[in-house]
Design a protein around this motif. Structure first.
Motif, short mmCIF file in Angstrom:
data_model
loop_
_atom_site.label_atom_id
_atom_site.label_comp_id
_atom_site.label_asym_id
_atom_site.label_seq_id
_atom_site.Cartn_x
_atom_site.Cartn_y
_atom_site.Cartn_z
N HIS A 38 46.32 36.85 31.49
CA HIS A 38 46.23 37.41 32.41
C HIS A 38 45.03 38.51 32.23
N VAL A 39 45.02 39.04 31.05
CA VAL A 39 43.73 39.86 30.91
C VAL A 39 42.35 39.11 30.81
N GLY A 40 42.47 37.81 30.11
CA GLY A 40 41.24 36.80 30.42
C GLY A 40 41.02 36.88 31.67
N HIS A 41 41.85 36.62 32.76
CA HIS A 41 41.67 36.08 34.06
C HIS A 41 40.88 37.38 34.68
N LEU A 42 41.58 38.60 34.41
CA LEU A 42 41.10 39.74 35.01
C LEU A 42 39.65 39.89 34.80
N TRP A 47 33.83 39.05 37.01
CA TRP A 47 32.50 38.80 36.68
C TRP A 47 32.21 37.64 37.69
N LEU A 48 33.12 36.91 38.29
CA LEU A 48 33.08 35.69 39.07
C LEU A 48 32.83 36.35 40.51
N LEU A 49 33.38 37.31 40.96
CA LEU A 49 33.32 38.23 42.17
C LEU A 49 31.89 38.86 42.25
N ASP A 50 31.50 39.35 41.08
CA ASP A 50 30.19 39.83 41.07
C ASP A 50 29.07 38.96 41.25
N SER A 51 29.14 37.76 40.81
CA SER A 51 28.30 36.56 40.83
C SER A 51 28.26 36.15 42.59
N ALA A 52 29.29 35.92 43.02
CA ALA A 52 29.57 35.75 44.32
C ALA A 52 28.77 36.91 45.12
N MET A 53 29.04 38.16 45.13
CA MET A 53 28.34 39.10 45.68
C MET A 53 26.94 38.86 45.60
N SER A 54 26.55 38.90 44.26
CA SER A 54 25.19 38.78 44.05
C SER A 54 24.60 37.49 45.18
N VAL A 159 39.23 33.66 25.31
CA VAL A 159 39.64 34.85 25.10
C VAL A 159 41.20 35.10 25.40
N ALA A 160 41.76 34.48 25.71
CA ALA A 160 43.49 34.49 25.69
C ALA A 160 43.80 34.11 24.29
N GLY A 161 43.30 33.18 23.84
CA GLY A 161 43.55 32.46 22.43
C GLY A 161 43.27 33.81 21.54
#
Length: 471
Positions: A38-42, A47-54, A159-161
């Motif tokens: 969950h932490v890795g996904h957050l 970052w993925l949302l920031d890329s989409a906004m850019s 990251v999760a691992g």
């Protein structure tokens, strides 16, 4: 065949506690993995949302038409990732596809304006994490732009691992520490049980209670109380046996020696008349010895302090009193004493041991007969409310200063010189009365002559029956 060894309480407690600890470890590991993912996904979703906004900020409007024009270096920088691959797509509601580097599956549910939607999909045969967001087109052209950016999940899993690898040893250490504390707590508290066992091993009757429950845990206190009560019972039983042995030795040693002398005398006699007189002495000694033995056995039974030693039941004092008078009639006749009974024929019911009650009344009658001169009178009175047995004689009486002493064992009063009692009759009667919560009292007889001994029973539990007559 070897006997199975009894299970250790310490081992059982540790075994029962280790199971839940292992379950905590398993569930903690599963929970840690979920938290790490969950932490890795957050982190990567942001970052993925920031890329989409850019990427959405690069959409331009000219003459009412939307376009997305990116130089190759910008596209290269946007897509560069050392571990994962980046897929993206830009489209408008009216114009359709504006620009993409791969076809990314759209979200299943419709998008709300300016509300990002995260979901999982498959692109080029690999699982990807996708964010889709729909925004108003620039310059108010009345259109919307949808930006979709996807990323493969290698970094996320890494990251999760990494989080799990760092968190798992900490959890194991915490559980190991908890196990150590549990082991120490169990061992420390069970030492109190070991101390109890050691105390019991060195038990002395003078040290009571065996263990003080005030400093014991509440779970062990009932066990300690039960052990203390058991020790008290055993101590009382032992004291009763010691008293009986002491009493028996005291009462049997001299009569047996006298009986032996009289028997030897009878064996030596050649004259028949003298031999008969010697045998009569032997007979009297045997009779007395039987009486003493019977009294000792009755005393031992009456001393038992636990109710389960008594044969408790509904007892009719009137029936028991009349039977006691009948049993001692022959002894009274031999001494020319008028033995009588005054009271109801039946109907005075109490809860008690009928055999002991008859022994008590018999001892009172026997004592009165022994101390009453020939031609005298002994009467047993019985009243119902409250239940009271009273034996009255016209003998020499018991001086007031000796009335407490005659209830002590083997005490023989100043008026007993001419009797052959053993000093147990009244103590036995008093003991039996006490076992039935009754009160024995000694007083002077009517008109200041003789003795009056009364035993008054408690009124609780008395169930009188209709009286059919008086004797």
């Amino acid at each position: 065949m070897h006997k199975p060894q009894p299970a250790s309480l310490r081992h059982q407690l540790l075994l029962h506690l280790s199971g839940p600890l292992l379950l905590v470890l398993v569930f903690g590991g599963a929970g840690g993995m979920l938290i790490a993912r969950h932490v890795g996904h957050l982190v990567h979703d942001q970052w993925l949302l920031d890329s989409a906004m850019s990427l959405g900020a690069q959409v331009k409007s000219r003459d009412g038409q939307l376009s997305l024009s990116l130089p190759p270096t910008a596209i290269q920088m946007f897509e560069w990732d050392r571990i994962d691959r980046i897929y993206w797509q830009a489209s408008s509601r009216r114009q359709g596809l504006l620009l993409q580097n791969a076809a990314v599956p759209p979200p299943v549910a419709p998008l709300a304006l300016n509300k990002p939607k995260f979901y999982d999909a498959i692109v080029a045969g690999e699982p990807v994490r996708v964010v889709a967001i729909e925004r108003s087109a620039p310059d108010g052209v009345g259109d919307t732009v949808r930006i979709v950016v996807a990323e493969t999940m290698h970094k996320r899993e890494g990251v999760a691992g990494k989080i799990l690898r760092q968190w798992a040893p900490l959890q194991i250490a915490v559980l190991a520490l908890a196990g150590l504390f549990i082991w120490r707590a169990v061992t420390r508290n069970l030492r109190k049980v070991d101390a109890i066992a050691e105390r019991l091993g060195t038990y002395e009757t003078s040290n009571m209670p065996v263990v003080d429950t005030q400093r014991m845990p509440t779970e062990i206190a009932p066990l300690i109380d039960a052990i203390n009560r058991l020790i008290v019972k055993l101590s009382e039983e032992r004291d009763t046996q010691k008293r009986f042995i002491s009493n028996a030795a005291h009462q049997l040693r001299t009569p047996l020696a006298s009986l032996q002398v009289q028997a030897e005398r009878a064996l030596r006699e050649r004259d028949a008349a003298e031999r008969d007189r010697a045998l009569e002495d032997v007979h009297r000694a045997v009779t007395r010895q039987r009486h003493v033995t019977h009294q000792l056995l009755t005393l031992m039974r009456s001393e038992q302090r636990e109710d389960n030693h008594l044969q408790l039941g509904q007892s009719d004092l009137a029936v028991i009193a009349r039977q006691a008078v009948e049993r001692w009639t022959d002894s009274a006749l031999r001494k020319r004493i008028d033995l009588g009974y005054e009271g109801p024929e039946n109907g005075v019911l109490i809860t008690g041991d009928a055999q002991l009650l008859e022994e008590m009344m018999g001892n009172l009658i026997d004592n009165a007969i022994n101390y009453t001169q020939p031609g005298g009178m002994v009467t047993l009175h019985l009243s119902a409310r409250p239940p009271c047995v009273t034996v009255v004689d016209d003998g020499p009486g018991i001086p007031e200063q000796e009335r407490e002493l005659v209830l002590e064992r083997f005490y023989r009063g100043s008026t007993s010189d001419t009797t052959q009692g053993c000093g147990l009759g009244l103590p036995i009667a008093s003991e039996i009365a006490a076992r039935h919560d009754a009160r024995l009292a000694i007083a002077t007889g009517p008109d200041g002559v003789g003795t009056m001994i009364g035993v008054t029973f408690p009124t609780a539990g008395v169930k009188p029956l209709p009286q059919r007559g008086r004797g």
